[in-house]
Design a protein around this motif. Structure first.
Motif, PDB file in Angstrom:
ATOM      1  N   GLU A  28       0.839  -1.207   0.000  1.00  0.00           N
ATOM      2  CA  GLU A  28       0.000   0.000   0.000  1.00  0.00           C
ATOM      3  C   GLU A  28       0.874   1.258   0.000  1.00  0.00           C
ATOM      4  OE1 GLU A  28      -3.706   1.970   2.553  1.00  0.00           O
ATOM      5  OE2 GLU A  28      -2.687   0.165   3.268  1.00  0.00           O
ATOM      6  N   GLN A  29       1.966   1.200   0.784  1.00  0.00           N
ATOM      7  CA  GLN A  29       2.892   2.328   0.812  1.00  0.00           C
ATOM      8  C   GLN A  29       3.502   2.576  -0.566  1.00  0.00           C
ATOM      9  OE1 GLN A  29       5.771   1.542   3.973  1.00  0.00           O
ATOM     10  NE2 GLN A  29       5.071   3.401   5.020  1.00  0.00           N
ATOM     11  N   VAL A  30       3.927   1.486  -1.206  1.00  0.00           N
ATOM     12  CA  VAL A  30       4.536   1.609  -2.537  1.00  0.00           C
ATOM     13  C   VAL A  30       3.562   2.238  -3.519  1.00  0.00           C
ATOM     14  CG1 VAL A  30       5.391   0.304  -4.523  1.00  0.00           C
ATOM     15  CG2 VAL A  30       6.180  -0.275  -2.223  1.00  0.00           C
ATOM     16  N   HIS A  31       2.294   1.757  -3.504  1.00  0.00           N
ATOM     17  CA  HIS A  31       1.284   2.321  -4.411  1.00  0.00           C
ATOM     18  C   HIS A  31       1.060   3.798  -4.134  1.00  0.00           C
ATOM     19  CE1 HIS A  31       0.400  -1.320  -6.460  1.00  0.00           C
ATOM     20  NE2 HIS A  31      -0.100  -1.956  -5.411  1.00  0.00           N
ATOM     21  N   PHE A  32       1.068   4.158  -2.850  1.00  0.00           N
ATOM     22  CA  PHE A  32       0.876   5.567  -2.492  1.00  0.00           C
ATOM     23  C   PHE A  32       2.027   6.421  -3.006  1.00  0.00           C
ATOM     24  CE2 PHE A  32       1.977   9.032   0.405  1.00  0.00           C
ATOM     25  CZ  PHE A  32       0.836   9.823   0.269  1.00  0.00           C
ATOM     26  N   TYR A  33       3.266   5.945  -2.803  1.00  0.00           N
ATOM     27  CA  TYR A  33       4.418   6.719  -3.252  1.00  0.00           C
ATOM     28  C   TYR A  33       4.435   6.854  -4.777  1.00  0.00           C
ATOM     29  CZ  TYR A  33       6.293   6.310   1.486  1.00  0.00           C
ATOM     30  OH  TYR A  33       6.473   6.395   2.838  1.00  0.00           O
ATOM     31  N   LEU A  34       4.058   5.799  -5.471  1.00  0.00           N
ATOM     32  CA  LEU A  34       4.006   5.866  -6.931  1.00  0.00           C
ATOM     33  C   LEU A  34       2.957   6.873  -7.378  1.00  0.00           C
ATOM     34  CD1 LEU A  34       4.320   2.087  -7.914  1.00  0.00           C
ATOM     35  CD2 LEU A  34       6.069   3.861  -8.077  1.00  0.00           C
ATOM     36  N   HIS A  35       1.804   6.854  -6.714  1.00  0.00           N
ATOM     37  CA  HIS A  35       0.752   7.819  -7.051  1.00  0.00           C
ATOM     38  C   HIS A  35       1.210   9.243  -6.749  1.00  0.00           C
ATOM     39  CE1 HIS A  35      -3.181   9.594  -7.547  1.00  0.00           C
ATOM     40  NE2 HIS A  35      -3.143  10.075  -6.309  1.00  0.00           N
ATOM     41  N   ALA A  36       1.867   9.429  -5.588  1.00  0.00           N
ATOM     42  CA  ALA A  36       2.372  10.762  -5.222  1.00  0.00           C
ATOM     43  C   ALA A  36       3.391  11.247  -6.249  1.00  0.00           C
ATOM     44  CB  ALA A  36       2.991  10.721  -3.832  1.00  0.00           C
ATOM     45  N   LEU A  37       4.199  10.341  -6.762  1.00  0.00           N
ATOM     46  CA  LEU A  37       5.200  10.692  -7.767  1.00  0.00           C
ATOM     47  C   LEU A  37       4.518  11.194  -9.042  1.00  0.00           C
ATOM     48  CD1 LEU A  37       8.264  10.671  -8.216  1.00  0.00           C
ATOM     49  CD2 LEU A  37       8.041   8.358  -9.125  1.00  0.00           C
ATOM     50  N   ARG A  38       3.468  10.490  -9.444  1.00  0.00           N
ATOM     51  CA  ARG A  38       2.729  10.933 -10.637  1.00  0.00           C
ATOM     52  C   ARG A  38       2.060  12.289 -10.399  1.00  0.00           C
ATOM     53  NH1 ARG A  38       1.104   5.370 -10.336  1.00  0.00           N
ATOM     54  NH2 ARG A  38       2.226   4.097 -11.869  1.00  0.00           N
ATOM     55  N   VAL A  39       1.548  12.487  -9.190  1.00  0.00           N
ATOM     56  CA  VAL A  39       0.916  13.769  -8.849  1.00  0.00           C
ATOM     57  C   VAL A  39       1.924  14.908  -8.966  1.00  0.00           C
ATOM     58  CG1 VAL A  39      -0.114  15.121  -6.979  1.00  0.00           C
ATOM     59  CG2 VAL A  39      -0.883  12.791  -7.386  1.00  0.00           C
ATOM     60  N   PHE A  40       3.107  14.719  -8.372  1.00  0.00           N
ATOM     61  CA  PHE A  40       4.126  15.761  -8.436  1.00  0.00           C
ATOM     62  C   PHE A  40       4.587  16.001  -9.875  1.00  0.00           C
ATOM     63  CE2 PHE A  40       4.989  14.629  -3.841  1.00  0.00           C
ATOM     64  CZ  PHE A  40       4.507  15.833  -3.353  1.00  0.00           C
ATOM     65  N   GLY A  41       4.674  14.945 -10.654  1.00  0.00           N
ATOM     66  CA  GLY A  41       5.035  15.108 -12.057  1.00  0.00           C
ATOM     67  C   GLY A  41       4.009  15.938 -12.806  1.00  0.00           C
ATOM     68  N   TYR A  42       2.753  15.687 -12.515  1.00  0.00           N
ATOM     69  CA  TYR A  42       1.670  16.452 -13.152  1.00  0.00           C
ATOM     70  C   TYR A  42       1.757  17.924 -12.766  1.00  0.00           C
ATOM     71  CZ  TYR A  42      -3.058  18.247 -13.869  1.00  0.00           C
ATOM     72  OH  TYR A  42      -4.133  19.016 -14.233  1.00  0.00           O
ATOM     73  N   PHE A  43       1.975  18.205 -11.476  1.00  0.00           N
ATOM     74  CA  PHE A  43       2.043  19.586 -11.016  1.00  0.00           C
ATOM     75  C   PHE A  43       3.264  20.305 -11.586  1.00  0.00           C
ATOM     76  CE2 PHE A  43      -0.573  18.371  -7.092  1.00  0.00           C
ATOM     77  CZ  PHE A  43      -1.743  18.807  -7.707  1.00  0.00           C
ATOM     78  N   ILE A  44       4.378  19.603 -11.727  1.00  0.00           N
ATOM     79  CA  ILE A  44       5.562  20.221 -12.331  1.00  0.00           C
ATOM     80  C   ILE A  44       5.248  20.669 -13.752  1.00  0.00           C
ATOM     81  CG2 ILE A  44       7.880  19.743 -13.222  1.00  0.00           C
ATOM     82  CD1 ILE A  44       8.311  17.946 -10.766  1.00  0.00           C
ATOM     83  N   LYS A  45       4.542  19.824 -14.498  1.00  0.00           N
ATOM     84  CA  LYS A  45       4.175  20.194 -15.873  1.00  0.00           C
ATOM     85  C   LYS A  45       3.192  21.353 -15.894  1.00  0.00           C
ATOM     86  CE  LYS A  45       2.821  16.184 -17.367  1.00  0.00           C
ATOM     87  NZ  LYS A  45       2.308  15.204 -18.329  1.00  0.00           N
ATOM     88  N   GLU A  46       2.242  21.357 -14.931  1.00  0.00           N
ATOM     89  CA  GLU A  46       1.253  22.431 -14.880  1.00  0.00           C
ATOM     90  C   GLU A  46       1.901  23.764 -14.529  1.00  0.00           C
ATOM     91  OE1 GLU A  46      -2.381  22.561 -15.350  1.00  0.00           O
ATOM     92  OE2 GLU A  46      -1.595  20.947 -16.595  1.00  0.00           O
ATOM     93  N   PHE A  47       2.927  23.747 -13.682  1.00  0.00           N
ATOM     94  CA  PHE A  47       3.585  24.978 -13.270  1.00  0.00           C
ATOM     95  C   PHE A  47       4.509  25.521 -14.355  1.00  0.00           C
ATOM     96  CE2 PHE A  47       2.508  23.991  -8.780  1.00  0.00           C
ATOM     97  CZ  PHE A  47       2.003  25.247  -8.444  1.00  0.00           C
ATOM     98  N   SER A  48       4.897  24.695 -15.288  1.00  0.00           N
ATOM     99  CA  SER A  48       5.754  25.179 -16.371  1.00  0.00           C
ATOM    100  C   SER A  48       4.899  25.883 -17.414  1.00  0.00           C
ATOM    101  CB  SER A  48       6.510  24.007 -17.015  1.00  0.00           C
ATOM    102  OG  SER A  48       5.610  23.135 -17.664  1.00  0.00           O
ATOM    103  N   PHE A  49       5.373  27.015 -17.903  1.00  0.00           N
ATOM    104  CA  PHE A  49       4.635  27.782 -18.899  1.00  0.00           C
ATOM    105  C   PHE A  49       4.842  27.173 -20.287  1.00  0.00           C
ATOM    106  CE2 PHE A  49       5.134  30.659 -15.378  1.00  0.00           C
ATOM    107  CZ  PHE A  49       3.949  31.374 -15.354  1.00  0.00           C
ATOM    108  N   ASP A  50       3.810  27.303 -21.125  1.00  0.00           N
ATOM    109  CA  ASP A  50       3.877  26.754 -22.483  1.00  0.00           C
ATOM    110  C   ASP A  50       4.682  27.702 -23.377  1.00  0.00           C
ATOM    111  OD1 ASP A  50       2.357  24.555 -21.801  1.00  0.00           O
ATOM    112  OD2 ASP A  50       0.468  25.566 -22.220  1.00  0.00           O
TER     113      ASP A  50
END
Length: 369
Positions: A28-50
């Protein structure tokens, strides 16, 4: 015999049940960390300007590749190397973005200074011009009060009228120039908006085109994987559309496509998304909608279209009526879905509707497992 010998305390081995609990917890911890990693990746892309000038599209793809690599089953040493490379690339891009905005800020400051100086200079020149003319006219007007020089008085009056006319003319020209500039700026703004809209709109039906659909789906799937908010996808296809074109011609076929879109728009919400997926096939995306609700809406659309009759040519001597039907497949986003997997399931449901006799709606849950 040793009186003070220490006893070795043996740690009891965990039972199979305890081991299973520990394994479940770690999983469960591993799944959570993997999901958190994807979340942070998404936010990094959202914060970058096009910003294409600094390779924003390439950076976002690199973030996707980084997340994919970090969530893969690889040796820790390999993952550490991938992480270090990813950190270096993110920091590099952040510096590029900062430098870009600093350069643009300096440019804008320079432009603002030039505009401010120019406007101030123009305003001052106008003030001086108007002041001089009015001062001159006032002086000339005083001369006209001299009764012993009637001829000069009349000429001076005419000169004053001419000066004032020039002033009014200049004021009118300035106003017209500003109005024309304002209209030009508004026209450029409208042209830009129209060009942007045209690039994402189907020219015939007015709904979004395939490019807009691909962009929206990719963003929605990524958002749903973060927020866990589901959405449904409807794929619909006009039955026997080739026969309509062959029988009535492509002009009538185009009118059928337009009529289909008008019928669908009567059932979808403002926040729903409709696009021409290709040819006579369309896609409708319903955010925050359950599969049951989407099926109910799809069946209403299907039934309404089948019950409608259209006049082929109102000017013809003999009135000819045309009707058509649609087949529809409905799918819902599930946790772990990609754009391709959701479209594939929904497309199979559409194909099943075609095989089952057309003019019907099939849910992904009706597909054979």
């Amino acid at each position: 015999m040793k009186l003070f010998t220490k006893r070795r305390q043996t740690v009891p081995e965990p039972s199979p049940e305890e081991l299973a609990q520990q394994l479940a917890y770690r999983t469960e911890q591993v799944h959570f960390y993997l999901h958190a990693l994807r979340v942070f990746g998404y936010f990094i892309k959202e914060f970058s300007f096009d910003l294409l000038e600094i390779g924003a599209d390439r950076f976002q793809k690199q973030i996707d590749q980084l997340i994919t690599s970090l969530t893969a089953e690889k040796p820790v040493r390999s993952l550490k190397r991938v992480l270090e490379q990813g950190k270096a690339r993110i920091l590099e891009y952040v510096q590029q973005e900062k430098a870009y905005f600093q350069e643009r800020e300096a440019e804008f400051k320079h432009i603002i200074e030039l505009l401010t100086t120019g406007i101030a200079s123009l305003t001052e020149e106008n003030k001086v011009f108007h002041a001089r003319l009015y001062q001159r006219s006032s002086q000339l007007e005083k001369i006209t009060y001299l009764n012993d020089i009637r001829k000069i008085k009349e000429e001076l009056r005419q000169e004053i009228m001419e000066i004032k006319r020039c002033i009014r003319q200049k004021q009118s020209q300035d106003a017209q120039r500003m109005e024309a500039l304002s209209r030009q700026m508004e026209s450029l703004k409208i042209d830009f908006e129209q060009a942007k809209k045209a690039s994402l709109t189907d020219g015939l039906t007015g709904v979004y085109n395939r490019a807009a659909f691909d962009q929206y789906m990719a963003k929605l799937v990524e958002q749903s994987s973060i927020s866990r908010r589901s959405f449904t996808l409807i794929l619909l296809d006009i039955d026997d559309f080739k026969r309509i074109n062959d029988t009535y011609g492509h002009r009538v076929g185009d009118r059928v496509l337009i009529a289909l879109v008008q019928q669908c728009r009567a059932f979808i919400r403002k926040d729903d998304f409709m696009a021409r997926y290709g040819g006579e096939e369309f896609a409708i995306i319903l955010p925050d909608t359950s599969l049951r609700t989407a099926l109910r809406k799809a069946r209403k659309i299907c039934k309404t279209i089948a019950a409608t009759r259209y006049t082929v040519d109102e000017l013809a001597e003999e009135i000819q009526k045309l009707s058509f039907t649609v087949s529809m497949g409905v799918g819902i986003w599930r946790d772990g879905d990609t754009v391709a997997s959701l479209i594939d399931r929904t497309d199979k449901a559409l194909y099943q509707a075609k095989r089952a006799g057309k003019n019907r709606v099939v849910s992904e849950r009706e597909l054979p497992s």
